[in-house]
Design an enzyme around this catalytic site. Structure first.
Site, PDB file in Angstrom:
ATOM      1  N   HIS A 282      -8.642  26.917 -19.880  1.00 52.00           N
ATOM      2  CA  HIS A 282      -9.005  26.024 -20.997  1.00 52.00           C
ATOM      3  C   HIS A 282     -10.509  26.094 -21.306  1.00 52.00           C
ATOM      4  CE1 HIS A 282      -4.884  24.724 -20.536  1.00 52.00           C
ATOM      5  NE2 HIS A 282      -5.128  24.639 -19.233  1.00 52.00           N
ATOM      6  N   GLU A 300      -9.152  18.949 -16.935  1.00 56.39           N
ATOM      7  CA  GLU A 300      -8.872  20.191 -16.214  1.00 56.39           C
ATOM      8  C   GLU A 300      -9.965  21.231 -16.481  1.00 56.39           C
ATOM      9  OE1 GLU A 300      -5.212  22.046 -17.431  1.00 56.39           O
ATOM     10  OE2 GLU A 300      -5.456  23.748 -16.076  1.00 56.39           O
ATOM     11  N   HIS A 353      -6.569  27.185 -12.619  1.00 55.20           N
ATOM     12  CA  HIS A 353      -6.042  26.038 -13.377  1.00 55.20           C
ATOM     13  C   HIS A 353      -5.781  24.844 -12.465  1.00 55.20           C
ATOM     14  CE1 HIS A 353      -4.792  27.763 -17.400  1.00 55.20           C
ATOM     15  NE2 HIS A 353      -5.206  28.847 -16.762  1.00 55.20           N
ATOM     16  N   GLU A 424      -2.801  27.409  -9.527  1.00 54.04           N
ATOM     17  CA  GLU A 424      -2.753  25.980  -9.849  1.00 54.04           C
ATOM     18  C   GLU A 424      -3.228  25.287  -8.576  1.00 54.04           C
ATOM     19  OE1 GLU A 424      -2.388  24.745 -12.684  1.00 54.04           O
ATOM     20  OE2 GLU A 424      -0.951  25.881 -13.889  1.00 54.04           O
TER      21      GLU A 424
END
Lengths: 491, 172
Positions: A282, A300, A353, A424
């Protein structure tokens, strides 16, 4: 004689009244037809009711079920015992008063099984024959927006695993397995270190198999086979000494599958010789997942950038070449991220992430994703997951294919041409995970673990690196880049 | 005299009642004929149920009236049903099927209210695909937002091309 007439009238009326009363009484107690018997004859189920009913049948999925709705119908006061042996295709048979006037019979199916359904003209008997496709005449034409009819092919019989032997082939370890017919198999990483399972759900172990499946090979630490003759399922668990590329090759003509174990792509030389693209997820207008708690809001994009910058600094210290998809809070197009790595000809793509689920606090832990069944991506994910999950103090959710939930996987992994992973680190909408994610010390530990995992993928684990120096393993022959990898899509 | 007359009437009445009842009970008892059962076509929607490390897909049946479009009903229900992974407030604007591709147009909330996470995004796309897969004429799905094509919902899943709705069974 008016008086006599009156008497006769009264007598007649009383007669009628008595008849009606009887009729009413019988009507009020007239029972709905009941389910009387469920009887298996081989793979045919007979459903018997006490009177004329309507039968409706359909299939439900997840889990796979064949359903028969019987109406109007009730369950009898006595318990029904299904007669005959339940066929193997059916895990169990259940029935219940689904709603008023409807009895539902459910067959939990082990696998996609077609069936034919017919009712007797008396309306009190239906038969469901498993393994028989419905006749084409009963198939309605497919029209727009009409639920599809399930008409799968009949289930194939299990394949027999006849022989298995290890073949020495240079640095590659090859396990050749001969089957009675071709069936798909699947490789899946297990959570513990470099352990992978070869799942063979339609394979029955034969008699001529070795008692000991182990092999002497620098890449292979342990091999264990488990076969279930009755359930016709087999599995092979392979533990490698380092991150290794495991792939399945299907012989084009014969029902032979070969499990090939190799050093993965770009796993030669030193970390310092490699070019790594680090992708903080992002950024800019794309905030990514949002963590909300009593302690405020956390995005995030900020956490992924913080960890990514630490990874960059550590890699630079290791003298590796690093390209960042972003180094600040700028907006980067999703598709430009793998494109950058491809254009630079990078050796690795590592995307960082934080995950989030539809419900807060419903999940916790660390996952490393690789694309589909890419053997090199899987090996890299195993190496990084092994190291990162060891330091997070959160549940180890394992290295997983990015098709675990959705079949097409993640854009950045799909489009990267080099071994690629998406980490993640933890769940931002989990209070425990979020508290850690915000902590710079935790971020530092994760960054160090990512670099350690990457280093282990390239150079081997520390203990193995020492062993290598002693044994002096020949350098691997160059793997051809355009080699066709024949891994089936997930089963 | 009058008393005897009354007694006769009562006696006859009793006999008549008994006779009538007996006659009626001799007739064969017929179970009520089941009327034709109204069978409505029904569709199912698929929602994810969190189970430890993974997700189980639950199929929820949705009744459809004869005059309704089952595809539209399924999608509208998918957005609001319990355990739906779709972002709050997402509405179905339009759906049409052409050449095997279902173009599903959602309201802005699909992107604006997306809470983030690759898991959430994958669950949204997968629940849509599973729900669409029951319709024989749908092979692929293209997701639109307010009439415009989108490349992704939350920057993980690749939606730049129509996505196939049927698949080999996923890992779980």
């Amino acid at each position: 004689m008016p008086a006599a007439w009156r008497v006769l009238m009264v007598v007649f009326l009383v007669w009628r009244m008595a008849g009606q009363m009887h009729a009413q009484q019988t009507e009020s107690v007239a029972p709905l037809p009941t389910l009387q018997a469920l009887r298996w004859e081989e793979s045919v189920l007979h459903v018997v009711t006490s009177g004329k009913v309507n039968f409706q049948t359909f299939t439900l999925r997840e889990p796979l079920r064949a359903v028969i709705d019987i109406s109007p119908c009730t369950l009898p006061p006595e318990t029904i015992q299904p007669e005959g042996d339940t066929p193997t295709a059916v895990e169990r048979i259940r029935w219940a008063q689904f709603k008023e006037g409807v009895v539902r019979v459910v067959l939990d199916l082990r696998e996609e099984t077609p069936f034919a359904f017919s009712t007797a003209s008396e309306g009190n008997l239906a038969t469901l024959a498993l393994g028989t496709a419905p006749s084409p005449a009963s198939d309605k034409p497919r029209t727009a927006s009409t639920p599809a009819k399930n008409n799968p092919p009949p289930p194939p019989p299990p394949a027999d695993l006849l022989q298995a032997q290890w073949l020495a082939d240079g640095e590659e370890a090859r396990l050749q397995m001969q089957l009675s017919r071709r069936v798909p198999v699947r490789l899946r990483p297990l959570k513990e270190g470099y352990t992978t399972i070869l799942e063979m759900p339609q394979v029955k172990p034969g008699d001529g198999l070795p008692a000991d499946w182990s092999v002497k090979h620098p890449l292979i630490e342990q091999v264990q086979f488990s076969g279930d003759t009755k359930g016709a399922r087999s599995a092979l668990v392979i533990r490698t000494t380092r991150a290794a590329s495991l792939r399945v090759e299907y012989d084009k003509e014969k029902p032979i599958i070969t499990l090939a174990v190799n050093r993965p792509r770009n796993a030669h030389g030193k970390l310092s010789e490699k070019h790594i693209v680090i992708d903080p997820g992002h950024g800019g207008t794309s905030k990514g997942a949002v963590g909300r708690g009593a302690d405020g809001i956390v995005y995030e994009k900020d956490i992924t950038l913080a960890i990514a910058l630490m990874v960059r600094d550590l890699l630079v210290k290791e003298k590796a070449t690093v390209t960042m998809t972003r180094e600040d809070d700028s907006t980067v197009d999703l598709y430009d991220r793998p494109k950058l790595a491809n254009e630079k000809g990078a050796d690795f793509f590592i995307s960082i992430h934080c995950d989030s689920t539809p419900k807060p606090n419903s999940a916790s832990g660390t996952t490393t994703y690789f694309h589909a069944s890419d053997p090199d991506g899987r090996a890299l994910a195993q190496a990084i997951q092994k190291h990162v999950s060891a330091v997070t103090g959160l549940p180890n959710r394992g290295a997983q294919t990015d098709t675990a939930i959705y079949q097409s996987g993640f854009a950045v992994l799909r489009r990267s041409e080099m071994p690629a992973v998406l980490i993640e680190v933890a769940y931002i909408n989990n209070d425990t995970d979020r508290a850690k994610l915000k902590d710079p010390k935790f971020q530092k530990k994760v960054a160090e673990a990512i670099v350690a995992g990457l280093k282990a993928y390239i150079e081997g684990e520390k203990e193995q690196r020492m062993a290598q120096e002693e044994v002096e393993i020949r350098p691997a022959a160059n793997q051809s880049e355009d080699e066709q990898i024949q891994i089936p899509e997930p089963l | 005299m009058r008393i005897r007359w009354i007694l006769t009437v009562i006696l006859l009445a009793v006999l008549a009642f008994g006779g009538g009842y007996w006659y009626a009970s001799r007739r064969p008892r017929l179970a009520p004929q089941p009327g034709p059962v109204q069978t409505k076509p029904s569709v199912v929607v698929y929602v994810p149920i969190s189970e430890g490390n993974t997700y189980r897909w639950e199929a929820k049946p949705v009744p459809v009236n004869a005059d309704e479009d089952p595809l539209r009903i399924a999608l509208e229900h998918l957005l609001i049903t319990r355990d739906s992974p779709f972002p709050q407030g997402t509405r179905l604007l339009r759906v049409k099927v052409e050449d095997g591709i279902a173009e599903v147009d959602f309201s802005r909330e699909l992107v604006d209210n997306f809470p983030g996470g690759s898991t959430t995004e994958a669950l949204i796309v997968e629940s849509l695909c599973r729900t669409l897969a029951q319709f024989a004429d749908v092979e692929k799905a293209r997701i639109l937002v307010e009439g415009k094509k989108i490349d992704t919902i939350g920057e993980h899943v690749d939606l730049s091309q129509p996505v196939p709705v049927r698949q080999g069974l996923p890992a779980n």
